[in-house]
Design a protein around this motif. Structure first.
Motif, short mmCIF file in Angstrom:
data_model
loop_
_atom_site.label_atom_id
_atom_site.label_comp_id
_atom_site.label_asym_id
_atom_site.label_seq_id
_atom_site.Cartn_x
_atom_site.Cartn_y
_atom_site.Cartn_z
N SER A 154 0.76 -1.00 -0.12
CA SER A 154 0.01 -0.21 -0.15
C SER A 154 0.76 1.23 -0.19
O SER A 154 0.36 2.37 -0.38
CB SER A 154 -0.97 0.23 1.19
N GLU A 155 2.11 1.07 0.43
CA GLU A 155 3.13 2.34 0.41
C GLU A 155 4.55 1.77 -0.12
O GLU A 155 4.88 0.51 0.26
CB GLU A 155 3.19 2.88 1.76
N VAL A 156 5.36 2.56 -0.75
CA VAL A 156 6.60 1.93 -1.13
C VAL A 156 7.62 3.15 -0.80
O VAL A 156 7.01 4.29 -0.99
CB VAL A 156 6.69 1.73 -2.52
N ILE A 157 8.61 2.92 0.06
CA ILE A 157 9.53 3.92 0.43
C ILE A 157 10.96 3.40 -0.58
O ILE A 157 11.35 2.42 -0.31
CB ILE A 157 9.88 3.52 1.78
N ASP A 198 15.46 7.47 4.64
CA ASP A 198 15.82 6.41 5.44
C ASP A 198 14.75 6.28 6.63
O ASP A 198 14.49 6.96 7.33
CB ASP A 198 17.00 6.71 6.48
N PHE A 199 13.77 5.03 6.23
CA PHE A 199 12.66 4.90 6.93
C PHE A 199 12.87 4.63 8.50
O PHE A 199 11.96 4.90 9.31
CB PHE A 199 11.73 3.60 6.38
N THR A 200 14.15 4.31 8.74
CA THR A 200 14.34 3.99 10.39
C THR A 200 14.44 5.20 10.88
O THR A 200 14.69 5.30 12.27
CB THR A 200 15.75 3.22 10.44
N ALA A 201 14.59 6.45 10.26
CA ALA A 201 14.79 7.59 10.89
C ALA A 201 13.52 8.56 10.94
O ALA A 201 13.39 9.59 11.50
CB ALA A 201 16.00 8.53 10.25
N GLY A 202 12.69 7.93 10.48
CA GLY A 202 11.15 8.55 10.58
C GLY A 202 10.29 8.24 11.62
O GLY A 202 10.77 7.71 12.61
N ARG A 240 13.94 0.79 16.21
CA ARG A 240 13.38 2.12 16.50
C ARG A 240 12.16 2.36 15.75
O ARG A 240 11.25 3.17 16.05
CB ARG A 240 14.39 3.09 16.05
N VAL A 241 11.91 1.40 14.86
CA VAL A 241 10.45 1.81 14.05
C VAL A 241 9.64 0.66 14.18
O VAL A 241 8.39 0.72 13.21
CB VAL A 241 10.72 1.93 12.58
#
Length: 323
Positions: free
Chosen positions: A191-194, A200-204, A225-226
């Motif tokens: 449903s979502e692509v990064i 950096d999805f680990t910083a969001g 973290r995520v």
């Protein structure tokens, strides 16, 4: 028969050679291989990396068995003693024993299933190791409908199967991949692509119930973290080479889990004819489709193995066409 063999670790020792035809033993069938999937597993054996794993690969100087390959799709040509489930002429797919990058390969009856009628031999050969690994990891996570899961390496072999299985189970999937795989990953059910090259999805701020890591791009600490409190990191990272590879992180995962508000889980995926049957059902339901980005003849098997050694840049699966 012709087979891709090596007697010592190292790319220079790989080559297509004539070797004796194998004979099926108790509980085995002999398969005329039509296609064989290529996996990171194969380059680990070819290169002898990580060094600490050589004892499990055979000997410190060379792999056992000498024939490369684990996945196959083909036609049964002979059945060993005690085999009643399969007969010559049956079309099967699954895990071989003793190597599958060959014109003929042995397989335990417990590690194969009948080829899905909706798939070609090439497509079926793409599934066993990667799709079964994805299935077993997601099952171990007890993934449920409505949960949020992020899958790294979402465009690769294991990742593209994991996206489809998780979506079929009703999870909300976020795929993490490079830009060239983004459209494919979305079409497969994310449903979502990064795009990891931009974000950096680990910083969001986003949090997930489960993170399934395949590409080896992120540390387990960063992935932790995520995830939500009590969440789960599925750690499937055999892509690193060197002396120890990813082993230090994976060995310390149980201790880290006790000290952090999330769990880290690594699964020792196993060959399973029963799970191949589960995957066949998903194919029949129209929710699982192998993506094969390229095929290679047996004579170019080394080129194919080198391709899967390019960490984090895979698109679906590579398959050898043999007969």
């Amino acid at each position: 028969m012709r087979a891709l063999t090596q007697d010592r670790y190292g790319w220079e020792h790989l080559g297509v050679r004539e070797v004796p035809d194998p004979e099926p033993g108790q509980g085995q069938v002999l398969v005329k291989v039509r296609a064989a999937g290529v996996n990171p597993y194969d380059w680990h054996y070819a290169a002898g990396q990580p060094l600490v794993a050589r004892a499990m690969m055979g000997t410190f100087t060379g792999p056992r068995p000498p024939v490369r390959g684990a996945d196959l799709s083909g036609i049964v040509v002979a059945a060993g003693p005690g085999v009643t489930a399969y007969a010559p002429g049956d079309e099967v797919f699954g895990f071989g024993t003793g190597g599958t990058f060959a014109e003929l390969a042995l397989a335990e009856v417990s590690s194969i299933a009948r080829r899905p009628v909706d798939l070609t031999h090439v497509e079926a050969a793409a599934m066993p190791m990667a799709a079964v690994t994805a299935l077993q990891f997601l099952r171990a996570a007890e993934l449920r409908a409505g949960q949020q899961i992020a899958i790294t390496g979402a465009g690769g072999g294991i990742g593209h199967f994991a996206v489809q299985i998780a979506a079929a189970w009703g999870a909300e999937v976020t795929g993490v991949c490079g830009p060239r795989n983004a459209a494919m990953v979305r079409e497969l059910g994310a449903s979502e692509v990064i795009d990891y090259t931009k974000d950096d999805f680990t910083a969001g701020e986003r949090r997930f119930d489960v993170v399934f890591t395949n590409a080896g791009r992120y540390s387990l600490r960063a992935l932790g973290r995520v995830v939500v409190p009590g969440g789960l990191v599925l750690a499937n990272d055999g892509s690193r080479d060197g002396l120890l590879g990813a082993m230090p992180e994976l060995m310390t995962a149980p201790l880290v889990s006790r000290m952090r508000p999330y769990r880290i889980l690594n699964v020792s995926a196993t060959s399973s004819g029963e799970d191949l049957g589960v995957l066949d059902g998903l194919v029949a339901d129209g929710v699982l489709l192998p993506i094969v980005s390229a095929t290679y003849p047996l004579e170019r098997a080394v080129d194919a193995i080198r391709q899967v050694a390019g960490h984090g840049h895979a698109r679906g699966k590579l398959v050898l066409t043999i007969a």
